[in-house]
Design a protein around this motif. Sequence first.
Motif, mmCIF file in Angstrom:
data_model
loop_
_atom_site.group_PDB
_atom_site.id
_atom_site.type_symbol
_atom_site.label_atom_id
_atom_site.label_comp_id
_atom_site.label_asym_id
_atom_site.label_seq_id
_atom_site.Cartn_x
_atom_site.Cartn_y
_atom_site.Cartn_z
ATOM 1 N N UNK A 169 79.870 42.316 2.297
ATOM 2 C CA UNK A 169 79.936 43.751 2.031
ATOM 3 C C UNK A 169 78.913 44.509 2.875
ATOM 4 N N UNK A 170 77.704 43.970 2.980
ATOM 5 C CA UNK A 170 76.682 44.603 3.826
ATOM 6 C C UNK A 170 77.134 44.657 5.282
ATOM 7 N N UNK A 171 77.666 43.572 5.753
ATOM 8 C CA UNK A 171 78.091 43.477 7.156
ATOM 9 C C UNK A 171 79.189 44.502 7.455
ATOM 10 N N UNK A 172 80.178 44.579 6.559
ATOM 11 C CA UNK A 172 81.280 45.515 6.758
ATOM 12 C C UNK A 172 80.795 46.955 6.677
ATOM 13 N N UNK A 173 79.956 47.251 5.689
ATOM 14 C CA UNK A 173 79.451 48.613 5.529
ATOM 15 C C UNK A 173 78.590 49.041 6.708
ATOM 16 N N UNK A 174 77.789 48.124 7.226
ATOM 17 C CA UNK A 174 76.941 48.455 8.380
ATOM 18 C C UNK A 174 77.783 48.820 9.595
ATOM 19 N N UNK A 175 78.842 48.064 9.823
ATOM 20 C CA UNK A 175 79.717 48.357 10.966
ATOM 21 C C UNK A 175 80.469 49.666 10.755
ATOM 22 N N UNK A 176 80.969 49.875 9.551
ATOM 23 C CA UNK A 176 81.716 51.098 9.272
ATOM 24 C C UNK A 176 80.828 52.332 9.384
ATOM 25 N N UNK A 177 79.612 52.249 8.847
ATOM 26 C CA UNK A 177 78.684 53.382 8.916
ATOM 27 C C UNK A 177 78.358 53.722 10.358
ATOM 28 N N UNK A 178 78.133 52.698 11.171
ATOM 29 C CA UNK A 178 77.800 52.948 12.569
ATOM 30 C C UNK A 178 78.961 53.617 13.302
ATOM 31 N N UNK A 179 80.172 53.183 13.028
ATOM 32 C CA UNK A 179 81.333 53.786 13.674
ATOM 33 C C UNK A 179 81.503 55.250 13.265
#
Length: 383
Positions: free
Chosen positions: A282-292
């Motif tokens: 969940x952290x990994x996905x959220x970090x990528x989504x937030x950056x995009x």
Amino acid sequence: MTAALTAEQEQARTEFRAFADRHIAPHADAWHRDQRTPPQTVRLLADAGLLGLPVPREYGGGGRDAVTLGLLAGELGRACSSVRSLLTVHTMTAHAIARWGSAHLKRTWLPRLARGERVAALAVSEPNAGSDAAAVSTRLVRDGDDWIAHGHKKWITYGEIAGLFLLVGRAEEGPTALLVERDTPGLRTELIEDMIGIRASMTANVYLDGCRIPGANLLARPGLGVSHVAGAALDLGRYTVGWGCAGILDACLDASVDYAGRREQFGSLIKEHQLVRRMISDMYTSARAARLLCLEAGRLRDERHPGALAAASTAKYFAAAAAGRAAADAVQLHGANGCSSDYPVQRLLGDSRVMEVIEGSAQLHQVGLAEYAFQERAPRSAR
């Protein structure tokens, strides 16, 4: 993610990360405990040209684009949210001057802010006026060519050390914005300590007791202090806070991956446990989504696209909420260690809670984003 950046932006990101890793991250926990940002750290940021990064080159700044500013905010947010907050309030004030200041104010202040000779702070919030900036009650009364200010500003980030304040008060014409120097008679500050997060940001009360402010320090015309001046500053602030939240997500992910790869429980590393892997994924996905989302907001801002306001609000809202979830999971993953100041996740949890309040609370963004959705998606007959 790297492929989405230009070569110049990628080089800047590499330099920002190296600066944050060397000068900021190793000291963040100590600054958090001390509730101070050392003056030499502010000087390091200034000497590296980071405080003047978006200031136009004609005034001695870096003249860099919004995406590059966001990358800096992200790396500082990963290392220390308090230091990222300094970048935010300083550049918000510089941006307001660049957009709404007279030629005299631009010549006077932008070079000094770009060089970091003065720290700038935004003096909008009051004890009874937070997200509703139009509700400010600080009084601004004309006296000849000058203005006299009476009021109390609260939660002013880096207000304890700022040398220049962008003050929004209420004049007869409505909310009005003025620049106020720290040494103005009648202005005093009082440090606010023991906050839940960004504890090194030297947040302060600012008291104005009959401060006489030259009329030449007016930004825009009276009555436009919130709709134009503060509005422009807050939009930039919400953008850099969104990037800072993406940085918190990165920090939570890094700390959790490292800890899960070393900590053994029940005969195996905890990274092998499925529920730990759920938190990490969940952290990994959220970090990528937030950056995009932040990258999209930066590009639209650079293009002066009409959708830039909604994009910045979306990025900040998503990234702040995701950072809060990630920090809570990071503490849970660390167990009792996560509750102590020996590990950075305790600091990250407090910082993440503040992010859901500043530059528009989560609820304020929900109201605004719903309105954007109705405007964009509702059938024409229903608009």
